[in-house]
Design a protein around this motif. Sequence first.
Motif, short mmCIF file in Angstrom:
data_model
loop_
_atom_site.label_atom_id
_atom_site.label_comp_id
_atom_site.label_asym_id
_atom_site.label_seq_id
_atom_site.Cartn_x
_atom_site.Cartn_y
_atom_site.Cartn_z
N ARG A 194 0.96 4.00 15.78
CA ARG A 194 1.34 5.11 16.65
C ARG A 194 0.21 6.14 16.72
N ALA A 195 -0.43 6.43 15.59
CA ALA A 195 -1.51 7.41 15.55
C ALA A 195 -2.68 6.96 16.42
N ARG A 196 -3.01 5.68 16.34
CA ARG A 196 -4.13 5.17 17.15
C ARG A 196 -3.78 5.21 18.64
N LEU A 197 -2.52 4.93 18.96
CA LEU A 197 -2.09 5.02 20.35
C LEU A 197 -2.24 6.46 20.85
N VAL A 198 -1.84 7.42 20.03
CA VAL A 198 -1.99 8.82 20.40
C VAL A 198 -3.46 9.14 20.66
N ALA A 199 -4.34 8.66 19.79
CA ALA A 199 -5.78 8.92 19.93
C ALA A 199 -6.31 8.32 21.23
N TRP A 200 -5.90 7.11 21.56
CA TRP A 200 -6.35 6.47 22.80
C TRP A 200 -5.87 7.25 24.02
N LEU A 201 -4.61 7.66 23.99
CA LEU A 201 -4.06 8.38 25.13
C LEU A 201 -4.71 9.75 25.30
N ARG A 202 -5.07 10.38 24.20
CA ARG A 202 -5.77 11.65 24.29
C ARG A 202 -7.15 11.46 24.93
N ARG A 203 -7.78 10.32 24.66
CA ARG A 203 -9.08 10.04 25.28
C ARG A 203 -8.95 9.86 26.79
N LEU A 204 -7.77 9.44 27.23
CA LEU A 204 -7.50 9.36 28.66
C LEU A 204 -7.29 10.74 29.28
N MET B 193 0.85 -1.20 0.00
CA MET B 193 0.00 0.00 0.00
C MET B 193 0.88 1.24 0.00
N GLY B 194 0.52 2.23 -0.83
CA GLY B 194 1.31 3.44 -0.90
C GLY B 194 1.02 4.39 0.24
N LEU B 195 1.60 5.58 0.16
CA LEU B 195 1.39 6.58 1.19
C LEU B 195 -0.06 7.08 1.17
N LEU B 196 -0.55 7.46 2.34
CA LEU B 196 -1.93 7.91 2.50
C LEU B 196 -1.98 9.43 2.64
N THR B 197 -3.00 10.04 2.03
CA THR B 197 -3.21 11.47 2.23
C THR B 197 -3.63 11.72 3.67
N ILE B 198 -3.52 12.96 4.09
CA ILE B 198 -3.86 13.29 5.47
C ILE B 198 -5.32 12.98 5.78
N GLY B 199 -6.22 13.19 4.81
CA GLY B 199 -7.63 12.90 5.05
C GLY B 199 -7.90 11.42 5.26
N VAL B 200 -7.31 10.58 4.39
CA VAL B 200 -7.49 9.14 4.50
C VAL B 200 -6.86 8.63 5.80
N PHE B 201 -5.66 9.12 6.08
CA PHE B 201 -4.96 8.69 7.29
C PHE B 201 -5.73 9.12 8.54
N ALA B 202 -6.29 10.33 8.52
CA ALA B 202 -7.05 10.82 9.67
C ALA B 202 -8.25 9.94 9.95
N ARG B 203 -8.98 9.55 8.91
CA ARG B 203 -10.15 8.69 9.10
C ARG B 203 -9.75 7.33 9.65
N ALA B 204 -8.66 6.78 9.14
CA ALA B 204 -8.20 5.46 9.59
C ALA B 204 -7.74 5.51 11.05
N ALA B 205 -7.13 6.62 11.43
CA ALA B 205 -6.60 6.74 12.80
C ALA B 205 -7.62 7.31 13.77
N LEU C 109 -8.51 10.41 13.97
CA LEU C 109 -8.01 11.71 14.37
C LEU C 109 -8.42 12.72 13.31
N SER C 110 -8.51 13.98 13.67
CA SER C 110 -8.85 15.00 12.69
C SER C 110 -7.60 15.47 11.97
N PRO C 111 -7.74 15.94 10.73
CA PRO C 111 -6.58 16.51 10.02
C PRO C 111 -5.94 17.65 10.82
N LYS C 112 -6.77 18.43 11.53
CA LYS C 112 -6.23 19.52 12.34
C LYS C 112 -5.33 18.98 13.44
N ALA C 113 -5.75 17.89 14.09
CA ALA C 113 -4.93 17.28 15.13
C ALA C 113 -3.62 16.75 14.56
#
Length: 397
Positions: free
Chosen positions: A50-60, A1-13, A15-19
């Motif tokens: 790593r992005a999902r871990l960041v999202a989980w920790l932010r929820r804490l 799989m190639g590199l993901l745009t910020i929008g696609v990556f944000a949805r998968a993780a 997280l918002s593009p702003k974050a």
Amino acid sequence: MGLLTIGVFARAARLSPKALRLYDELGLLTPARVDPSSGYRLYDPAQLERARLVAWLRRLGMPLVRIRAVCDAGPGAGAAEVRAYWARVESDTAARRDLAAFLIGHLSGKDTTMTSATTTGPRPAFAIRYAAASDTGTVRERNEDTAYAGPRLLAVADGFGGASGPSGLSGPSGLSGPSGPSGTDTSAPRAADTPGAPASAVAVEALKALETVEAPLGDLLNSLEEAARRAHDSVNELASSDPALHGVGTTLTALLWSGSRLALVHIGDSRAYLLRGDRFFQITHDHTLVRAMVDEGRITAEEASSHPQRALLLRALGGGGEFAPDLGVREVRAGDRYLLCSDGLSAVVGAEDIREVVAAAPAPGDAVRELIDLAVRAGGPDNVSCVVADVVASREP
């Protein structure tokens, strides 16, 4: 799989593009590539973990700086960081629980008045029988503790720091305060002429005006906090008044009564305990390095008792630190017995031995004498101070 745009990556993780842009700026989650022409951020699918871990920790609710430490650590160290963070959250939550209960009762219209000790007015629902004493111990030459007990205020302070002062008082001081539930306070702070001693004495002195304060129950905690802040300022002024007193500071643990409630202010490693029925438990949290290490899972409680840095304070009044005490409000019940003590007792006498004395002693004065005797028989390596108070129903006029 190639590199993901910020929008696609944000949805998968999730997280918002702003974050993601913020995390890039902070170096927390840097894109795999930034298009030199458009400036678009592109992410490697391998970064999703790593992005999902960041999202989980932010929820804490974890701060971003601490999240970076978790992400950069290995799995074991990262788990320890999360454990330490959550221990602190639970500790802070517990400290606020009693305050929340007090506010619920206050806002429900259950307010009462703390009347002047020198004027007539409504009698509180409860009164206290109390005693206080302080002993130099068998090793120290001077006593840097101050113990105080009065009709509404109980306090223990353990001074430290400064250059060596002249010889001062030594040996045990007498019990302070009447044995009955009411009466004129004839006690005075017990302290020695040594750098840490004036620090503890001025801190307690700053609180004594609360004995005769008239204020609504809703202001009880504010009054105690303001007095403790004055104590902090007084200790700092003392430190700046004489080069020999530079760096002095003190612990402070104090209880202020009003009606059926008491307010608590605590900073340092002096302690407050409560005996209620057959339950005996500590109601303060030590502000020490080793207590923080225990909370974070780095050492056990048994290891803390013999740790070479067990006396290192993280918080205190004066000493160059910030004013950051623990504050709380508690409901009292007839039959409660409270113990305040310096670490000269708790560091050398086990909790179960303390409980046995507190539970068995017929009166506060007996408990104070027996507790100090226990500390002295255990070697008495430090000054030891104790205040014991029994909650009793108010006498009718």
